[in-house]
Motif scaffolding. Sequence first.
Motif, short mmCIF file in Angstrom:
data_model
loop_
_atom_site.label_atom_id
_atom_site.label_comp_id
_atom_site.label_asym_id
_atom_site.label_seq_id
_atom_site.Cartn_x
_atom_site.Cartn_y
_atom_site.Cartn_z
N TYR A 147 0.67 -1.22 -0.08
CA TYR A 147 -0.03 -0.07 0.05
C TYR A 147 0.82 1.28 -0.01
CZ TYR A 147 -4.23 -2.52 0.52
OH TYR A 147 -5.04 -3.56 0.36
N VAL A 148 1.81 1.14 0.76
CA VAL A 148 2.90 2.50 0.61
C VAL A 148 3.54 2.64 -0.96
CG1 VAL A 148 5.03 3.11 1.70
CG2 VAL A 148 3.37 2.06 3.06
N TYR A 149 3.83 1.45 -1.38
CA TYR A 149 4.32 1.59 -2.67
C TYR A 149 3.28 2.14 -3.66
CZ TYR A 149 5.91 0.06 -7.37
OH TYR A 149 6.32 0.13 -8.61
N SER A 150 2.17 1.56 -3.64
CA SER A 150 0.87 1.89 -4.54
C SER A 150 0.57 3.30 -4.28
CB SER A 150 -0.37 1.01 -4.24
OG SER A 150 -0.18 -0.48 -4.41
N ALA B 278 5.26 2.15 6.37
CA ALA B 278 5.03 0.64 6.72
C ALA B 278 5.68 0.43 8.06
CB ALA B 278 5.48 -0.21 5.76
N LEU B 279 4.99 0.36 9.19
CA LEU B 279 5.37 0.33 10.42
C LEU B 279 5.82 -0.99 10.60
CD1 LEU B 279 2.74 2.49 12.54
CD2 LEU B 279 4.75 3.25 11.26
N ASP B 280 5.27 -2.05 10.24
CA ASP B 280 5.51 -3.59 9.94
C ASP B 280 4.87 -4.16 9.13
OD1 ASP B 280 2.96 -4.49 10.73
OD2 ASP B 280 3.09 -3.98 13.05
N TYR C 245 2.25 -5.63 8.59
CA TYR C 245 0.90 -5.60 8.22
C TYR C 245 0.37 -4.39 8.52
CZ TYR C 245 1.48 -10.73 7.79
OH TYR C 245 2.06 -11.90 7.38
N THR C 246 1.14 -3.38 8.87
CA THR C 246 0.59 -2.14 9.36
C THR C 246 1.15 -0.85 8.75
OG1 THR C 246 0.48 -3.04 11.63
CG2 THR C 246 0.10 -0.80 11.55
N PHE C 247 0.47 0.12 8.22
CA PHE C 247 0.91 1.13 7.42
C PHE C 247 0.16 2.39 8.17
CE2 PHE C 247 -2.35 0.33 4.66
CZ PHE C 247 -2.96 1.70 4.33
N ARG C 248 0.97 3.59 8.09
CA ARG C 248 0.53 4.83 8.70
C ARG C 248 0.66 5.90 7.64
NH1 ARG C 248 3.92 6.49 13.67
NH2 ARG C 248 5.08 7.25 12.15
N VAL C 249 -0.48 6.40 7.51
CA VAL C 249 -0.63 7.63 6.82
C VAL C 249 -0.66 9.13 7.69
CG1 VAL C 249 -1.99 9.09 5.07
CG2 VAL C 249 -1.84 6.54 4.98
N GLN C 250 0.39 9.82 7.51
CA GLN C 250 0.45 11.19 8.38
C GLN C 250 0.08 12.26 7.28
OE1 GLN C 250 1.30 11.34 11.58
NE2 GLN C 250 0.37 13.37 11.11
N LEU C 251 -0.91 12.97 7.79
CA LEU C 251 -1.39 14.10 6.70
C LEU C 251 -0.82 15.36 7.29
CD1 LEU C 251 -5.14 13.22 6.37
CD2 LEU C 251 -3.31 12.57 4.71
N GLY C 252 -0.57 16.38 6.34
CA GLY C 252 -0.13 17.67 6.77
C GLY C 252 -1.24 18.65 7.49
N LYS C 253 -2.41 18.22 7.13
CA LYS C 253 -3.85 19.03 7.58
C LYS C 253 -4.71 17.94 8.03
CE LYS C 253 -5.53 19.87 3.03
NZ LYS C 253 -5.92 21.06 2.14
N ALA C 254 -5.55 18.33 8.79
CA ALA C 254 -6.72 17.45 9.30
C ALA C 254 -7.66 17.09 8.46
CB ALA C 254 -7.41 18.32 10.32
N ASP C 255 -7.94 15.88 8.00
CA ASP C 255 -8.96 15.39 7.05
C ASP C 255 -9.77 14.33 7.51
OD1 ASP C 255 -10.54 14.77 4.87
OD2 ASP C 255 -8.62 14.22 3.64
N LEU D 260 -8.69 3.15 -7.02
CA LEU D 260 -7.89 4.00 -7.75
C LEU D 260 -6.57 4.80 -6.97
CD1 LEU D 260 -10.07 5.49 -10.52
CD2 LEU D 260 -8.90 3.30 -10.50
N LEU D 261 -7.04 4.98 -5.97
CA LEU D 261 -6.22 5.91 -4.89
C LEU D 261 -5.36 4.77 -4.05
CD1 LEU D 261 -8.41 8.61 -3.68
CD2 LEU D 261 -6.56 8.75 -5.57
N PHE D 262 -6.07 3.80 -3.58
CA PHE D 262 -5.22 3.05 -2.46
C PHE D 262 -5.37 1.27 -2.77
CE2 PHE D 262 -4.79 6.22 0.48
CZ PHE D 262 -3.69 6.04 0.94
N GLY D 263 -5.53 1.41 -4.21
CA GLY D 263 -5.69 0.05 -4.63
C GLY D 263 -4.34 -0.73 -4.62
#
Length: 624
Positions: free
Chosen positions: A142-145, A195-197, A199-209, A220-223
Amino acid sequence: MSRTQFFAQATSRALLVALTALPWCLPAAHAADAPAGASSSAAASATPLKVVRYAFPAAETGFDPAQVSDLYSSTVIAHIIEPPLGYNYTERPIRVQTVTAAALPEVSADFKTWTVRIRPGIYFADDPAFKGQKRELTAADYVYSLKRHFDPRWKSPNYSSLQDAELPGLEAVRQKALDQRKPFDYDAPVAGIQALDRYTFRVQLGKADPQFNLNLANPLLFGAVAREVVDAYGDEMMGHPVGTGPFKLTQWRRSSRMVLERNPGFREQVYESQPAADDAMGQAMAKRFNGRKLPMIDRIEFAIIEAAQPTWLSFLSNDFDLVTVPLEFAATAAPGGKLAPNLARQGMSLERVLRADHTYTYFNMEDPVVGGYTPDKIALRRAISLGYDNSAEIRVARRGLGIPATSMLVPHTTGYDAALDFGFSEYDPAKAKALLDMYGYVDKDGDGWRDMPDGKPMVLEYSTQSDTTSRQFNEQWAKYMKAINVNMKFIAGQWPDQFKKAKAGTVQIWSLGNSATSPNGANFLEEAYGPQTGSGNLARFKLPAYDALVDRIGQLPEGPERLALIKQAQTLLAAYMPIKPHVHRFRLMVSQPWFLGYRDHPFARDFGRYVDVDTTRQPAVRKD
């Protein structure tokens, strides 16, 4: 009607030519038609194959999530490539659920940090790119995609929407690739997604969403795409979608035919739905299918047939299981909005759905005639809007299949309120004429057409297409502009060419449609959002006060404050009129009696995962 009878009655040479695109007219695919390693796993089955056939009215682009944005390509992709989240297919109201994720995301109190855990034991479909090894889905996929959308190589149409999310570090890696003319560095660590491990990934945004979880439901965005597949196929990725979903692409003839077959390595998944007590359709589907193993069918065949007549006639000949009824045949299929008696007697079903979309006309705000922010330019755009009758368009050109758009937002999305009316569908030719007179748009040379305030001839240039349906809309525009003495010239061209011009800012006026990809109604405000100029914002509207509202809306959770700001933003658009929304469209879906479990969903495209076919009820000619 048998196929022989159908051809006997189709005496038009043009019709016969069009029919050659039908799936049953195509010869067997050669090896070159399919991705390497594709196989027909269902062919050896002793029981009849369950095959669904459906026609798209326009051609696909391809099947790489990083390179496409059109509806038809995304429909195919959604059956093959999976995001972490998705939508429950049956339940209403719309509910987000897990797909590959082990649970819904963990989100920080400020809505900037999203942590997603993937279920172990999910595997990509077998493909030569994996060199004979089973390939498990991991967080790194998912990180790569996601990073691929920032890679200049792929020219992702989804880049701008992700750019707005302000994913720290990704823009810098993209810019470095552009500046140094080197490949995008996928291994460069970035704070935006990690990717934290395994099976776990984290998305860090610059602004709240608070709505970011809806991006996680968009294939299309996270496939998830495997890096080995991209490395193996490179620029041929459009024809080699390899995912963890229930189907595999086994045949593709560009702009003609696509065949998906059941993925033999698909994980155990069952039909699960808990519809509301008053949802009769949902309750019936849950009763029938809950607990059934998915998918229930073996193959999906998509054909491309752009002409309305062969689409409709081939459905009547039992060559398609489901049809989106063309406008030209709406009164035939569903007179008065109800299934025609002759179709009902055959056991067919009708679903009449108000779509999560709108059609709209935009004015190029940089154009010297219709653009600008001064009172005279605003008056011109508002007069054009007031002089055009959206309701008549629905009655005449759309055969009653729509409701007037009174706001920028669309049905089935948060913030949409049918009771709110911002005047986008107001029809008042007297007011239009008064506005034009007041600001100097009068006939100065006596030729019957209004001129510019400086006396120069005023000719509006409306970009359009050359098909029959477009010509009907052109006639509507010509009629209503003539009534207020405005000269409108129509510039015909192919849709892809017009779209390129629109993105480049060389189109003056154009009409098109936009469908929601998620329940976030505020996404439609981006059609006039300054930073989206040249992509989502084809009108090239740039108003700091409006952009500030859209920014603030994007950072607020659902609630009264957010709704109030959405209303303010729409009030500004109604005042400046860079965009005139026209219609929210109805879609008529008619299905054959043996096609079971279909329910039109505003956001989920992977219907093949949930439907079934009763082969005992199919005509003998249709059994495989």
